[in-house]
Design an enzyme around this catalytic site. Structure first.
Site, short mmCIF file in Angstrom:
data_model
loop_
_atom_site.label_atom_id
_atom_site.label_comp_id
_atom_site.label_asym_id
_atom_site.label_seq_id
_atom_site.Cartn_x
_atom_site.Cartn_y
_atom_site.Cartn_z
N ASN A 1 -5.02 -12.31 7.30
CA ASN A 1 -5.44 -12.39 5.90
C ASN A 1 -4.47 -13.23 5.06
O ASN A 1 -4.90 -14.01 4.21
CB ASN A 1 -5.55 -10.97 5.31
CG ASN A 1 -6.80 -10.27 5.82
OD1 ASN A 1 -7.84 -10.91 5.98
ND2 ASN A 1 -6.71 -8.99 6.11
N ASP B 1 -3.80 -3.15 0.50
CA ASP B 1 -3.55 -3.07 1.94
C ASP B 1 -3.80 -4.45 2.54
O ASP B 1 -4.89 -5.00 2.39
CB ASP B 1 -4.52 -2.04 2.54
CG ASP B 1 -4.15 -1.70 3.96
OD1 ASP B 1 -3.82 -2.63 4.73
OD2 ASP B 1 -4.17 -0.51 4.31
N VAL B 2 -2.81 -5.01 3.24
CA VAL B 2 -2.97 -6.38 3.77
C VAL B 2 -4.00 -6.46 4.88
O VAL B 2 -4.32 -7.56 5.33
CB VAL B 2 -1.62 -6.99 4.25
CG1 VAL B 2 -0.67 -7.20 3.09
CG2 VAL B 2 -0.99 -6.16 5.35
N ASN C 1 0.84 -1.21 0.00
CA ASN C 1 0.00 0.00 0.00
C ASN C 1 0.87 1.26 0.00
O ASN C 1 0.37 2.37 0.11
CB ASN C 1 -0.97 0.02 1.20
CG ASN C 1 -0.23 0.18 2.52
OD1 ASN C 1 0.99 0.15 2.57
ND2 ASN C 1 -0.99 0.36 3.60
N TYR D 1 4.63 -2.24 17.78
CA TYR D 1 5.44 -3.05 16.87
C TYR D 1 5.84 -4.37 17.52
O TYR D 1 5.61 -5.44 16.96
CB TYR D 1 6.68 -2.24 16.48
CG TYR D 1 7.59 -2.89 15.45
CD1 TYR D 1 7.19 -3.00 14.12
CD2 TYR D 1 8.85 -3.37 15.81
CE1 TYR D 1 8.04 -3.58 13.17
CE2 TYR D 1 9.69 -3.95 14.87
CZ TYR D 1 9.30 -4.04 13.55
OH TYR D 1 10.14 -4.61 12.62
P1 NAD Z 1 9.99 -1.00 4.81
O1 NAD Z 1 9.19 0.01 5.57
O2 NAD Z 1 10.92 -0.50 3.79
O3 NAD Z 1 9.02 -2.07 4.11
C1 NAD Z 1 7.76 -2.41 4.60
C2 NAD Z 1 6.78 -2.36 3.44
O4 NAD Z 1 5.46 -2.76 3.91
C3 NAD Z 1 6.63 -0.96 2.84
O5 NAD Z 1 6.75 -1.03 1.45
C4 NAD Z 1 5.22 -0.54 3.27
O6 NAD Z 1 4.62 0.36 2.36
C5 NAD Z 1 4.51 -1.89 3.32
N1 NAD Z 1 3.31 -1.86 4.15
C6 NAD Z 1 3.17 -1.34 5.41
N2 NAD Z 1 1.90 -1.50 5.82
C7 NAD Z 1 1.24 -2.16 4.83
C8 NAD Z 1 -0.09 -2.60 4.66
N3 NAD Z 1 -1.04 -2.41 5.61
N4 NAD Z 1 -0.44 -3.22 3.50
C9 NAD Z 1 0.48 -3.41 2.52
N5 NAD Z 1 1.76 -3.00 2.62
C10 NAD Z 1 2.13 -2.39 3.76
O7 NAD Z 1 10.73 -1.89 5.89
P2 NAD Z 1 11.79 -3.07 5.70
O8 NAD Z 1 13.00 -2.70 6.45
O9 NAD Z 1 11.89 -3.45 4.27
O10 NAD Z 1 11.09 -4.23 6.54
C11 NAD Z 1 10.38 -5.28 5.89
C12 NAD Z 1 9.84 -6.22 6.97
O11 NAD Z 1 10.92 -6.79 7.71
C13 NAD Z 1 8.94 -5.54 7.98
O12 NAD Z 1 7.88 -6.41 8.32
C14 NAD Z 1 9.83 -5.34 9.19
O13 NAD Z 1 9.10 -5.34 10.40
C15 NAD Z 1 10.74 -6.56 9.08
N6 NAD Z 1 12.03 -6.28 9.74
C16 NAD Z 1 12.94 -5.44 9.16
C17 NAD Z 1 14.13 -5.16 9.80
C18 NAD Z 1 15.18 -4.25 9.21
O14 NAD Z 1 16.17 -3.96 9.90
N7 NAD Z 1 15.07 -3.79 7.99
C19 NAD Z 1 14.40 -5.74 11.06
C20 NAD Z 1 13.43 -6.58 11.62
C21 NAD Z 1 12.26 -6.86 10.94
#
Ligand code: NAD
Ligand code: UDP
Length: 310
Positions: A99, A58-59, A34, A145
């Site tokens: 979902n 949106d998930v 989204n 979170y």
């Molecule tokens: P990011 O914010 O770049 O990516 C998350 C993506 O999810 C974004 O593109 C955002 O638009 C999308 N999103 C958010 N809410 C949404 C919704 N309701 N419906 C559809 N899309 C939605 O973050 P990232 O660093 O790429 O992280 C990816 C995943 O890995 C996340 O779940 C995060 O919690 C997990 N994670 C990342 C890290 C890190 O250090 N990068 C560490 C631990 C966990």
């Protein structure tokens, strides 16, 4: 047969690298996002590739499509974003997981959950092993979170127990690299962008808190190696680089590699900021023979090159 794979959160930092690699592995990729904390630019180069489809979705709403593999990466990840939109963060993690798990039940897909080292909270056991239950404040500013991700893990296990879904829970530790948003507030991008601009670097608290940073290509390899194990392996499995560093040292390294004369300034600590974090990756290494190959210094140089080019 080509695998059809759904990547929820696929336009984000990690998701876009994952989509790229899945296409190289000849998967048909459906990227759901989204764009809450990202933009299409991350996947613009994939749009014209055969086998790639972007769906703005949106998930929190159900999605209907056949799939062999599903990755749930959809969630704000930066403390700045999730603390700005805490209710949306909890809803995304819980409704999004339900979902996508329902979709896995309908299609028989294997499903990966991007969990986090935050499930350990401010850990009392160091390095963190998967058997540690954590030390999380359930009512603090990070709880949306931490508890959202903890509830997602619980849901994944309930879908395994009730519906025999082939689940994979990866507890991702701090990951960095190209395509992090310049302004999303996470430490590596924040420090690099400010150092390159000659602006002050701000450290929250004493700077003695530690993190262990994994370069993005290593993390994508870890996620794919885990997902490719053909026998059941629900996890949770820690995924990260055990090279631990103090935030003070990270700031100084970035100043050195950017040849910056930015000043380091100190401000109040953030509430519930974990004081130490380091993954024990014994399980990942023994179960699917994975270890990171890019060290923090090399990864920082690659990331600095990326931000310099922007
Ligand atoms: P990011 O914010 O770049 O990516 C998350 C993506 O999810 C974004 O593109 C955002 O638009 C999308 N999103 C958010 N809410 C949404 C919704 N309701 N419906 C559809 N899309 C939605 O973050 P990232 O660093 O790429 O992280 C990816 C995943 O890995 C996340 O779940 C995060 O919690 C997990 N994670 C990342 C890290 C890190 O250090 N990068 C560490 C631990 C966990
Ligand atoms: N941090 C900092 N200055 C910044 C951004 C972050 O001192 O500009 C610190 C933050 O307090 C934390 C660490 O760096 O101790 C990692 O923060 P980040 O937001 O990247 O991720 P976290 O691991 O806390 O989710």
């Amino acid at each position: 047969m080509k695998k059809r794979t759904i990547v929820a959160g696929g336009a984000g930092f990690l998701g876009s690298h994952l989509c790229e690699k899945l296409l190289l592995m000849d998967h048909e990729v459906i990227c759901l996002d989204n764009l809450m904390t990202s933009n299409e630019v991350n996947v613009a180069h994939l749009i014209t590739q055969k086998g790639f489809r972007f769906v703005r979705h949106d998930v929190m709403l159900p999605f209907y499509e056949k799939a062999d593999w599903i990755f749930n990466l959809a969630s704000p990840a930066s403390p700045f974003y999730y603390q700005t939109k805490p209710i949306l963060t909890t809803k995304t993690n819980i409704l999004g997981s339900i979902n996508l798990l329902d979709l896995a039940v309908r299609t028989g897909a294997r499903i990966f959950q991007a969990s986090t080292s935050e499930v350990y909270g401010s850990p009392m056991i160091h390095p963190q092993v998967e058997s540690y239950w954590g030390n999380v404040n359930p009512v603090g500013p990070r709880s949306c979170y931490d508890e959202g991700k903890r509830c997602a893990e619980s849901l994944f296990f309930d879908y395994l127990r009730e519906h025999n879904v082939d689940i994979r829970i990866g507890r991702i530790f701090n990951t960095f690299g190209p395509r992090m948003l310049a302004d999303d507030g996470r430490v590596v991008s924040n420090f690099i962008v400010r150092a390159l601009a000659g602006k002050d670097i701000t450290i929250y608290g004493s700077g003695k808190q530690t993190r262990s940073f994994c370069y993005v290509s290593d993390m994508v390899d870890a996620i794919l190696a885990y997902m490719s194990v053909e026998t059941r392996l629900p996890g949770p499995v820690n995924l990260g680089n055990p090279e631990e560093i103090m935030i003070n040292d990270l700031a100084n390294l970035i100043l050195k590699f950017t040849h910056s004369d930015s000043r380091i300034v100190y401000t109040v600590p953030q509430q519930d900021d974990p004081i130490q974090r380091q993954p024990d990756i014994t399980l990942a290494t023994s179960a699917f023979n994975w270890k990171p190959v890019v060290n923090t210094k090399e990864g920082l140089k690659l990331t600095i090159d990326y931000f310099r080019g922007r």
